[in-house]
Design an enzyme around this catalytic site. Structure first.
Site, PDB file in Angstrom:
ATOM      1  N   SER A   8       0.950  -1.171   0.157  1.00 27.99           N
ATOM      2  CA  SER A   8       0.044  -0.033  -0.021  1.00 27.99           C
ATOM      3  C   SER A   8       0.963   1.262   0.157  1.00 27.99           C
ATOM      4  CB  SER A   8      -0.935  -0.116   1.164  1.00 27.99           C
ATOM      5  OG  SER A   8      -1.502   1.242   1.468  1.00 27.99           O
ATOM      6  N   TYR A  14      -2.095  -1.299  10.290  1.00 26.57           N
ATOM      7  CA  TYR A  14      -1.917  -1.597   8.584  1.00 26.57           C
ATOM      8  C   TYR A  14      -0.872  -0.697   7.872  1.00 26.57           C
ATOM      9  CZ  TYR A  14      -3.779  -1.095   4.051  1.00 26.57           C
ATOM     10  OH  TYR A  14      -3.885  -1.263   2.547  1.00 26.57           O
TER      11      TYR A  14
END
Length: 258
Positions: free
Chosen positions: A150, A165
Site C-alpha cells: 500500500s 495497517y
C-alpha cells in the site's frame, strides 16, 4: 518480438489470496480473462465460490476458501493446492485487513489480527508454496510472487489512525525485497504493488467522498480494475521477467507526486 506473447499469461497457474472481492477480485478477473488457470481463496466460502462460479463461465477459476490469518488456514490452502498442482507460476498475496482506532483505544487484538494476516500469512504461504514456485521457474520465465502492499506503507503518512495497517504494509514491502534477494537464485521474482485508492470494502468510507478525494489525486480519479489487473499481468508475464525486488506504486500520483 511478439508483443502479444510478451504480455501473455495464458495457461499459467495463478493463486490469488483475498481473491473474492476488492483488489484481489480485480486481479483474479484480469488473469482469468487473460487465459490463466486461477485459484482464488478467501475466508468467505460463499463469496469465494460465487465469484469462481461466475468467472468459470468465461475461463478457469477454482475456489479454495481458507482463513489465512491462522497457521492452520495457510496449511489447509497449501495442502489443497498441492493435491491439484505440481507447479504454481504466480502467487498473489493479497489477503489483508485493516483496523482503525485512536492511539489510546487501539486494541492489541486488532493490532495482532492485522499483522498476522497482512504479514505473517504472506511469509508462511510463500514458504509453503516455494517448492511449487521453484518447479515452475526457469531463467527466461521465472515464477512470480506478487505481494500487495500500500502507499500507506512508506510512501506517505496515512490520514487515519490505522497504525497496524501502515506498519504491516511497510513490512510487506521490505519482506518482498528480502525474499526477492534470496529467491532470485531459484528463478523466482518477488515484487510488491503499492495501491493507492481503489474501490473496495476496506475503502468504502473514503469512497463515499469520491469526487473530493479524486480531486487530490494528480491524475484526477481513483483506481479502476484495469489499473490493478494490468500491473499484475505485467509482473507475471515475460514483460516483467527481469523485474524483482521492486515496490511499484499504483496510485495516480497520489502519494508520489501530491
Amino acid at each position: 518480438m511478439d508483443v502479444g506473447q510478451l504480455f501473455s499469461v495464458r495457461d499459467k497457474v495463478v493463486v490469488v489470496t483475498g481473491g473474492s472481492r476488492g483488489i484481489g477480485e480485480m486481479i483474479a478477473r484480469g488473469f482469468v480473462a487473460a487465459g490463466a488457470r486461477v485459484y482464488i481463496s478467501s475466508r468467505s466460502v460463499e463469496a469465494c465460490q460465487a465469484l469462481a462460479g461466475e468467472l468459470s463461465d468465461t475461463g478457469s477459476c477454482i475456489a479454495l476458501p481458507a482463513d489465512l490469518s491462522t497457521t492452520e488456514g495457510v496449511k489447509q490452502l497449501a495442502g489443497q493446492l498441492a493435491e491439484r498442482e505440481d507447479r504454481i507460476h504466480v502467487l498473489v498475496n493479497n489477503a489483508g485487513a485493516t483496523w482503525g482506532a485512536p492511539l489510546d483505544e487501539y486494541p492489541e487484538s486488532g493490532y495482532d489480527k492485522v499483522m498476522d494476516l497482512n504479514v505473517r500469512s504472506v511469509f508462511l504461504l510463500t514458504q509453503a508454496l516455494a517448492p511449487r514456485l521453484r518447479a515452475a521457474a526457469s531463467p527466461q520465465d521465472p515464477a512470480r510472487v506478487i505481494n500487495i502492499g500500500s502507499i500507506d506503507g512508506g510512501f506517505h503518512v496515512p490520514t487515519f489512525e490505522s497504525y497496524a495497517y501502515s506498519a504491516s504494509k511497510a513490512a510487506v514491502h521490505q519482506l518482498s525485497r528480502h525474499l526477492a534477494k534470496f529467491l532470485a537464485r531459484d528463478h523466482v521474482t518477488v515484487n510488491a504493488i503499492a495501491p493507492g485508492l481503489f474501490p473496495s470494502k476496506m475503502t468504502k468510507v473514503i469512497m463515499a467522498h469520491e469526487e473530493e478525494v479524486a480531486a487530490a489525486i494528480p491524475l484526477g480519479r481513483v483506481g479502476q480494475p484495469e489499473d490493478m489487473a494490468g500491473i499484475a499481468i505485467y509482473l507475471a508475464s515475460r514483460a516483467g521477467a527481469y523485474t524483482t525486488g521492486a515496490v511499484i506504486p499504483v496510485d495516480g500520483g497520489h502519494a508520489t507526486l501530491a
